[in-house]
Design a protein around this motif. Structure first.
Motif, short mmCIF file in Angstrom:
data_model
loop_
_atom_site.label_atom_id
_atom_site.label_comp_id
_atom_site.label_asym_id
_atom_site.label_seq_id
_atom_site.Cartn_x
_atom_site.Cartn_y
_atom_site.Cartn_z
N LEU A 52 -7.63 5.05 -8.05
CA LEU A 52 -7.72 5.99 -6.93
C LEU A 52 -6.67 7.08 -7.04
O LEU A 52 -5.66 6.92 -7.72
N LYS A 53 -6.90 8.16 -6.31
CA LYS A 53 -5.97 9.30 -6.23
C LYS A 53 -5.64 9.87 -7.61
O LYS A 53 -4.51 10.18 -7.93
N TYR A 71 -9.84 9.61 -26.60
CA TYR A 71 -9.57 8.99 -25.30
C TYR A 71 -9.00 10.02 -24.34
O TYR A 71 -8.53 11.07 -24.74
N ARG A 72 -9.10 9.68 -23.07
CA ARG A 72 -8.53 10.49 -22.00
C ARG A 72 -7.53 9.63 -21.25
O ARG A 72 -7.65 8.40 -21.24
N TYR A 73 -6.58 10.29 -20.60
CA TYR A 73 -5.58 9.54 -19.84
C TYR A 73 -5.33 10.20 -18.49
O TYR A 73 -5.66 11.36 -18.27
N GLY A 74 -4.76 9.42 -17.60
CA GLY A 74 -4.44 9.92 -16.27
C GLY A 74 -3.52 8.96 -15.55
O GLY A 74 -3.08 7.94 -16.11
N TYR A 75 -3.25 9.27 -14.31
CA TYR A 75 -2.43 8.43 -13.45
C TYR A 75 -3.21 8.19 -12.17
O TYR A 75 -3.83 9.10 -11.62
N GLY A 76 -3.17 6.95 -11.69
CA GLY A 76 -3.86 6.62 -10.46
C GLY A 76 -3.43 5.25 -9.97
O GLY A 76 -2.71 4.51 -10.65
N TYR A 77 -3.87 4.92 -8.78
CA TYR A 77 -3.57 3.62 -8.17
C TYR A 77 -4.70 2.65 -8.49
O TYR A 77 -5.87 2.98 -8.32
N ILE A 78 -4.34 1.45 -8.95
CA ILE A 78 -5.34 0.43 -9.22
C ILE A 78 -5.91 -0.05 -7.88
O ILE A 78 -5.16 -0.46 -6.99
N ASN A 81 -9.18 -4.47 -5.00
CA ASN A 81 -10.28 -5.05 -4.21
C ASN A 81 -11.46 -4.09 -4.01
O ASN A 81 -12.35 -4.37 -3.22
N PHE A 82 -11.47 -2.97 -4.74
CA PHE A 82 -12.57 -2.00 -4.72
C PHE A 82 -12.93 -1.52 -3.32
O PHE A 82 -14.10 -1.34 -3.00
N ASN A 83 -11.92 -1.26 -2.47
CA ASN A 83 -12.20 -0.81 -1.10
C ASN A 83 -11.94 0.68 -0.89
O ASN A 83 -11.96 1.16 0.23
N TYR A 84 -11.68 1.42 -1.95
CA TYR A 84 -11.42 2.86 -1.92
C TYR A 84 -10.16 3.23 -1.15
O TYR A 84 -9.98 4.37 -0.74
N LYS A 85 -9.25 2.27 -0.91
CA LYS A 85 -8.00 2.53 -0.20
C LYS A 85 -6.84 1.99 -1.03
O LYS A 85 -6.97 0.96 -1.68
N VAL A 86 -5.69 2.69 -0.96
CA VAL A 86 -4.49 2.21 -1.65
C VAL A 86 -3.80 1.24 -0.71
O VAL A 86 -3.29 1.62 0.34
N ASP A 87 -3.81 -0.04 -1.07
CA ASP A 87 -3.17 -1.08 -0.27
C ASP A 87 -1.72 -1.27 -0.74
O ASP A 87 -1.32 -0.75 -1.78
N LYS A 88 -0.94 -2.02 0.04
CA LYS A 88 0.49 -2.20 -0.24
C LYS A 88 0.78 -2.69 -1.65
O LYS A 88 1.72 -2.25 -2.29
N ASP A 89 -0.02 -3.61 -2.14
CA ASP A 89 0.26 -4.22 -3.45
C ASP A 89 -0.36 -3.45 -4.62
O ASP A 89 -0.26 -3.88 -5.77
N GLU A 90 -0.99 -2.31 -4.37
CA GLU A 90 -1.64 -1.54 -5.43
C GLU A 90 -0.71 -0.39 -5.86
O GLU A 90 -0.38 0.48 -5.07
N LYS A 91 -0.30 -0.41 -7.11
CA LYS A 91 0.70 0.51 -7.64
C LYS A 91 0.07 1.63 -8.46
O LYS A 91 -1.00 1.47 -9.02
N LYS A 92 0.79 2.74 -8.55
CA LYS A 92 0.36 3.85 -9.39
C LYS A 92 0.70 3.52 -10.83
O LYS A 92 1.80 3.08 -11.14
N VAL A 93 -0.28 3.73 -11.72
CA VAL A 93 -0.12 3.39 -13.13
C VAL A 93 -0.69 4.49 -14.01
O VAL A 93 -1.50 5.31 -13.59
N TYR A 94 -0.24 4.48 -15.25
CA TYR A 94 -0.83 5.30 -16.31
C TYR A 94 -2.01 4.51 -16.87
O TYR A 94 -1.93 3.30 -17.03
N PHE A 95 -3.13 5.20 -17.16
CA PHE A 95 -4.26 4.50 -17.76
C PHE A 95 -4.95 5.39 -18.78
O PHE A 95 -4.77 6.61 -18.77
N GLU A 96 -5.69 4.76 -19.66
CA GLU A 96 -6.46 5.46 -20.68
C GLU A 96 -7.89 4.94 -20.66
O GLU A 96 -8.12 3.76 -20.42
N VAL A 97 -8.83 5.84 -20.93
CA VAL A 97 -10.23 5.46 -21.11
C VAL A 97 -10.70 6.09 -22.42
O VAL A 97 -10.41 7.25 -22.70
#
Length: 111
Positions: A52-53, A71-78, A81-97
């Motif tokens: 997200l975000k 590949y492509r990369y970005g930053y976002g919150y995992i 629980n797939f609820n489209y909201k950033v919850d307290k325990d969900e951190k911003k991370v670097y990811f690649e696809v």
């Protein structure tokens, strides 16, 4: 009146640009205003991860040859629980696809 004149001038400039130039202008505006993007990653037809975000996905380029990488990369919150909201325990991370994964990048429907 000045705003209308500036808008008309901008419209003429944009319509005189190539499609690629228009896309670059659009991306620049998105970078300024921000995008509330979502990246869904699928495996075997099933949603396995959501970020997200995400402002943008960037195509990786080689350090020495500057050629695009598969590949492509970005930053976002995992979104665990797939609820489209950033919850307290969900951190911003670097990811690649990679170009070999099935993924979709879209605007969050629950802004």
């Amino acid at each position: 009146m000045k705003k209308i004149t500036a808008f008309i001038i901008a419209l003429f400039i944009i319509t005189g640009c190539t499609q690629e130039q228009q896309n670059k202008i659009g991306h620049s505006l998105q970078n300024i205003t921000g995008v509330n993007g979502v990246v869904d990653i699928y495996s075997g037809g099933k949603l396995v991860m959501r970020f997200l975000k995400v402002d943008k996905l960037t195509t990786a380029h080689g350090t020495d040859d500057n050629k695009p990488r598969p590949y492509r990369y970005g930053y976002g919150y995992i979104d665990k629980n797939f609820n489209y909201k950033v919850d307290k325990d969900e951190k911003k991370v670097y990811f690649e696809v990679t170009n070999y994964e099935t993924y979709i990048f879209y605007e969050n429907p629950l802004k």
